[in-house]
Every structure is written in C-alpha cells, then in structure tokens.
Design a protein around this motif. Structure first.
Motif, PDB file in Angstrom:
ATOM      1  N   LYS A  50       0.806  -1.213   0.000  1.00 21.02           N
ATOM      2  CA  LYS A  50       0.000   0.000   0.000  1.00 21.02           C
ATOM      3  C   LYS A  50       0.844   1.271   0.000  1.00 21.02           C
ATOM      4  O   LYS A  50       0.354   2.345   0.328  1.00 21.02           O
ATOM      5  N   VAL A  51       2.111   1.183  -0.346  1.00 20.82           N
ATOM      6  CA  VAL A  51       2.992   2.358  -0.284  1.00 20.82           C
ATOM      7  C   VAL A  51       2.666   3.295  -1.439  1.00 20.82           C
ATOM      8  O   VAL A  51       2.799   2.943  -2.609  1.00 20.82           O
ATOM      9  N   ASP A  52       2.220   4.496  -1.090  1.00 19.43           N
ATOM     10  CA  ASP A  52       1.923   5.509  -2.087  1.00 19.43           C
ATOM     11  C   ASP A  52       3.217   6.210  -2.496  1.00 19.43           C
ATOM     12  O   ASP A  52       4.002   6.629  -1.632  1.00 19.43           O
ATOM     13  N   LEU A  53       3.451   6.347  -3.789  1.00 20.46           N
ATOM     14  CA  LEU A  53       4.720   6.884  -4.283  1.00 20.46           C
ATOM     15  C   LEU A  53       4.963   8.305  -3.790  1.00 20.46           C
ATOM     16  O   LEU A  53       6.062   8.620  -3.320  1.00 20.46           O
ATOM     17  N   GLN A  54       3.969   9.164  -3.876  1.00 22.29           N
ATOM     18  CA  GLN A  54       4.147  10.549  -3.428  1.00 22.29           C
ATOM     19  C   GLN A  54       4.425  10.607  -1.928  1.00 22.29           C
ATOM     20  O   GLN A  54       5.322  11.331  -1.470  1.00 22.29           O
ATOM     21  N   ASP A  55       3.684   9.831  -1.144  1.00 22.24           N
ATOM     22  CA  ASP A  55       3.906   9.797   0.304  1.00 22.24           C
ATOM     23  C   ASP A  55       5.317   9.322   0.625  1.00 22.24           C
ATOM     24  O   ASP A  55       5.987   9.859   1.523  1.00 22.24           O
ATOM     25  N   MET A  56       5.756   8.301  -0.085  1.00 21.12           N
ATOM     26  CA  MET A  56       7.086   7.755   0.169  1.00 21.12           C
ATOM     27  C   MET A  56       8.172   8.785  -0.142  1.00 21.12           C
ATOM     28  O   MET A  56       9.138   8.946   0.608  1.00 21.12           O
ATOM     29  N   MET A  57       8.030   9.509  -1.254  1.00 21.85           N
ATOM     30  CA  MET A  57       9.028  10.508  -1.629  1.00 21.85           C
ATOM     31  C   MET A  57       9.051  11.678  -0.650  1.00 21.85           C
ATOM     32  O   MET A  57      10.118  12.198  -0.322  1.00 21.85           O
ATOM     33  N   GLU A  58       7.893  12.080  -0.155  1.00 24.08           N
ATOM     34  CA  GLU A  58       7.861  13.146   0.845  1.00 24.08           C
ATOM     35  C   GLU A  58       8.507  12.675   2.151  1.00 24.08           C
ATOM     36  O   GLU A  58       9.204  13.438   2.825  1.00 24.08           O
ATOM     37  N   THR A  59       8.274  11.411   2.504  1.00 14.54           N
ATOM     38  CA  THR A  59       8.890  10.851   3.711  1.00 14.54           C
ATOM     39  C   THR A  59      10.405  10.846   3.580  1.00 14.54           C
ATOM     40  O   THR A  59      11.129  11.174   4.534  1.00 14.54           O
ATOM     41  N   PHE A  60      10.913  10.465   2.410  1.00 14.49           N
ATOM     42  CA  PHE A  60      12.354  10.508   2.167  1.00 14.49           C
ATOM     43  C   PHE A  60      12.886  11.926   2.327  1.00 14.49           C
ATOM     44  O   PHE A  60      13.920  12.148   2.968  1.00 14.49           O
ATOM     45  N   PHE A  61      12.211  12.897   1.768  1.00 19.02           N
ATOM     46  CA  PHE A  61      12.657  14.286   1.834  1.00 19.02           C
ATOM     47  C   PHE A  61      12.713  14.782   3.278  1.00 19.02           C
ATOM     48  O   PHE A  61      13.730  15.325   3.719  1.00 19.02           O
TER      49      PHE A  61
END
Length: 395
Positions: free
Chosen positions: A316-327
């Motif tokens: 269920k990992v959302d791509l946008q959420d994951m990239m914001e979490t990385f940032f």
C-alpha cells in the motif's frame, strides 16, 4: 576486570564498519561526558567500538567498552565499576545501553565529580530526554544523535565511492555542478529504490530478512524503549501499538485525535503523549505549521523513514507519500521542517519553500520563483527544479 578487557578486545577486533559515520568527526571528543542517542538497530554499539578501534590498541587498558545488559551490573552501580577501572589506570569508559541501569544518570554524575580524568561515552535510546529528564546531567553532558544511513552513505557502501556530504545551501545553489561530479561515477537512480526499501538501518547488511528484522526492531522500540524509559505499564502496550499502526496506514496527514482516542479507548491527552513518544522513538515525524509545536496537534504525522512504510504495509505504499517521507527524513538531521502553505509542501528553516513532485508530471505545475521543486523519477535538475535523490547527500 580481565574478563571485561578480553570481551572488549574481541569485540573491537571483530568490528566491521565499512562506512565511517560522519558523526565521528562532528563530536568534540575532548568533552568528558558524551551521550550518543539513536534508535534501536541504528548502529550505536558499532559506533562505540569503531571509536575504540580508531583511537586505542586492543591491548591498551586505558579504554574499555562495557554493556549494561551484562548481568554483572545487577546490584552494582556504574560508579563502583568506574571507580575500579579508574584506579587501574582506565581513562575512557564506553558504556552501551546505559538506561538499563537503575539511577544511571545519578551514577554518571557521581563519576563525573569523583574521577576528573575519566571520560565517559555512553549510548542510549532516542526516547531519552537527557537534559530535560535528568537535571543532574545539565551542564556536563554533550548529546549527539546517531542516524541511519543516508542515501550517500548507502551508495558509498555499495559502490566503494567516497562521495562527500553537501550542505543544503550547496545543493540549492550548485546542484547542476554537483550532479556532474557524481553521475560519471554512479547512477543514483539504480540504487534509490533499494535505499528507500531497505537502506536506512545498517542491519540490511546482515543475511536475514530485512523486513522481518525491522518489524522485530520496531516492536522492541515500543516494548522496551518506550515502556521502560517512559515507565508505562505493560497493559497499555497494545494501545500504543494500535495507535502507531493506525497512524502508519493513514499515511501522511493530520491525525484525528478524537477518533484515535476512541479507537484505543483512552483520552485525547494520552493520545498526544503517545504520539510524542513514538516521535521520540524515531518511528514517526510530527510536522507543525511554522511557529507551533507540541503539545498542539500536528498538521501532519508521517513515518520517520520510507523503510518503515514498506515494513508495515508493503502493498500500500503511495509513491508521493514515500518521496515526501524521504525528503523530510533527509532534512531532519540539521534542519527544521514545517508544514507550508498551499503552493508548497514544506517550509524549511522558516524560510525555504519546497514542493515534492514527479518529474514525469512536473509540466502540469505552474512553477513559482520562490519555491524549490525536488523532483523524483529523474537524475538531473535545472534552476529551482532539483533531483530529489540529491537531498540524500545532506549527511
């Protein structure tokens, strides 16, 4: 004492730290009382042993590593052991998991007062509030945080390169030149997905299932670190775990405190305290509007790093959420991250606006001159549009 030195020598000789952590050079090792905080599994033990390996011969009895998990210390205080070590010529005592010792902070204070030529370096959980909750250490302890691998450290480890970290100002003003130094040697996008999946915690190098190992580590963070250090009764553990799971699967957004309180059958105030404990444990990050902070409700709660996302809900990992979490996680070490206004996602250090976007769709965005656009799905950038992966070189 000889048994402790034999253990010390064995551990130091067998310490393998293929990536030298940047924190090693940030610490002022002349201080007499140094605290290294960090989450479980982040490499605090290896860090202490690496310090000993770099600065002392294994036969040098001036330095000694001990772990408070040793049953020897049941009924024996830190002060008693440090006194014996000091009388035999010891001068640098490395204490792992100091919080396992009752009244550990008072013991450290007595050591500081009684043995003026003794340096103590200790590790503890990120949940510990060294100065706020242990006033006896005020003015004598210098506290540092050991973080997981940055994307830069991950790439260096896997490729054998020695890329240096860059400041935020360097990345924002000179990213096009920096990228030209990196791309001829490595293609970062070939490693990025592996990093966000399993590159933050050093134990990815072990030959075990990473996600299962991380789940065990997360359980230990709640079962031991939060409950033990915050002195919470065991019967409330299921509530904390349920809260953490609910926050995780909801994704980065403002938490509904009333609903969460109802779900775990407790008060709103207790929910806010539990959220704070989870943030202290580096399981989540709380994002506030500029000028606000705890105990107010955060405008967004997100997992601390992308690896946690894949461990909790891999399908269920959302791509946008994951990239914001990385940032946000990349920024967290040296910068203050707040919720921004409608034209950007985040405000950094109270003045810099950022909007994380997909390079494949960035043409749909009306660019603003006062906003920086970290973009994923690209290796290069131009002007105020930067490749997101480069923020993984901040430390």
């Amino acid at each position: 004492m000889d048994a402790f030195f034999r253990t010390h020598a064995y551990l130091v000789e067998h310490t393998n730290a293929p990536v030298r952590r940047g924190l090693m050079d940030e610490i002022n090792w002349n201080d007499r009382m140094i605290g290294i905080k960090g989450t479980r599994g982040i490499g605090k033990t290896t860090f202490l042993l690496q310090y000993a390996k770099e600065n002392f011969d294994t036969r040098d009895r001036h330095c000694l590593y001990i772990n408070m998990n040793n049953f020897y210390f049941q009924g024996r205080g830190i002060e008693e052991f440090a006194g014996r070590f000091y009388q035999e010529g010891g001068r640098v005592l490395l204490i792992d998991q100091v919080f396992k010792q009752p009244d550990w902070s008072k013991g450290l204070r007595r050591c500081y007062d009684l043995y003026p030529d003794l340096k103590i370096v200790f590790t503890g959980s990120s949940v510990m509030r060294l100065k706020e909750e242990n006033p006896e250490l005020n003015g004598i302890v210098k506290s540092y945080n050991l973080r997981g691998f940055s994307f830069r450290e991950f790439i260096n480890l896997l490729t054998g390169n020695h890329f240096k970290p860059y400041t935020l100002e360097e990345i924002l003003t000179d990213h096009e030149h920096i990228i030209k130094q990196i791309l001829p040697k490595v293609r970062p996008m070939e490693y990025f997905q592996d990093y966000v999946h399993h590159g933050f915690y050093p134990f990815f190098q072990e030959h075990r299932n990473y996600s299962e190992n991380l789940l065990k580590t997360m359980n230990m963070m709640t079962e031991v670190d939060i409950l033990l250090i915050k002195q919470i009764e065991l019967k409330y553990l299921t509530r904390i775990k349920r809260l953490f799971y609910d926050l995780a699967v909801d994704g980065p957004k403002a938490p509904n405190i009333s609903q969460l309180a109802n779900d775990i059958d407790t008060s709103r105030a207790t929910v806010m305290n539990y959220i704070k404990y989870l943030a202290d444990a580096r399981l989540i990050n709380m994002i506030y509007p500029h000028g606000q902070s705890f105990p107010k409700k955060p405008s967004k709660v997100m997992l601390h790093n992308p690896n946690l996302m894949y461990a909790i809900y891999p399908g269920k990992v959302d791509l946008q959420d994951m990239m914001e979490t990385f940032f946000v996680n990349s920024m967290w070490k040296d910068h203050k991250v707040n919720q921004a206004s409608h034209d950007s996602n985040y405000l950094v250090d109270g003045k810099l606006k950022f909007r994380i976007c997909d390079a494949k769709h960035s043409s749909r965005i009306r660019l603003q001159p006062d906003v920086y656009y970290p973009r994923y799905n690209t290796e290069v950038g131009m002007g105020n549009q930067l490749p997101l992966w480069l923020f993984g070189f901040l430390y």
